[in-house]
Scaffold this motif. Structure first.
Motif: not given
Length: 157
Positions: A23-24, A26-30, A96, A99-100, A102
């Motif tokens: 998840a991290v 995908r969220e960080s690098y998309t 990592c 995301p929610e 951070r």
């Protein structure tokens, strides 16, 4: 809010670590990396058999110090792994945070515990390699004293 517990990962947490890391990534690098590159990162780094095997190695050898998790009320909200692959040189392999979550101090807590483990194995420097020069984690590492050019950062310990 419950207290965050940073500790060695246990085998039953392998799936949670794998899902969190995927998840991290995908969220960080998309949007920063090509879709194929993002999925390659996920495939290489988030394989459940790989993470399960790595958690099964407790981290006694300097080159592999094991997986750490940050858990809150039995939920994995962060993970890190590292080692000391060369004399005096600590290497951060993964760090990592959900995301929610951070900016809640979870990454800093993981980095602190991993740094202490590296020091116990005589590391005097700590390095990390980022997937891209425009990595969204760059500000985190900069705040923690990491410097460098390109994708490779390091700091004295």
């Amino acid at each position: 809010m419950h207290a965050i517990d940073v500790r060695s990962a246990v085998p039953a947490e392998a799936a949670a670590v794998s899902r969190l890391l995927a998840a991290v990534i995908r969220e960080s690098y998309t949007g920063t990396l090509e879709k194929d590159a993002v999925e390659r990162l996920v495939g290489v780094n988030c394989s459940l058999p790989r993470i399960s095997a790595e958690i099964g190695v407790p981290g006694g050898a300097p080159s592999w110090l094991g997986w750490l998790v940050a858990a809150e009320a039995d939920q994995v909200v962060g993970a890190a792994a590292g080692g000391v692959p060369a004399p005096g040189e600590g290497e951060l392999y993964v760090l990592c945070t959900a995301p929610e979550r951070r900016r809640d101090g979870i990454g800093s807590a993981l980095l602190s515990v991993l740094t202490e483990r590296m020091r116990r194995h005589d590391a005097r420097r700590q390095s990390v390699s980022l997937p891209t020069e425009a990595d969204p984690a760059l500000p985190f590492y900069t705040v923690h004293g990491f410097t460098g050019a390109g994708r490779r950062l390091s700091r004295g310990m």
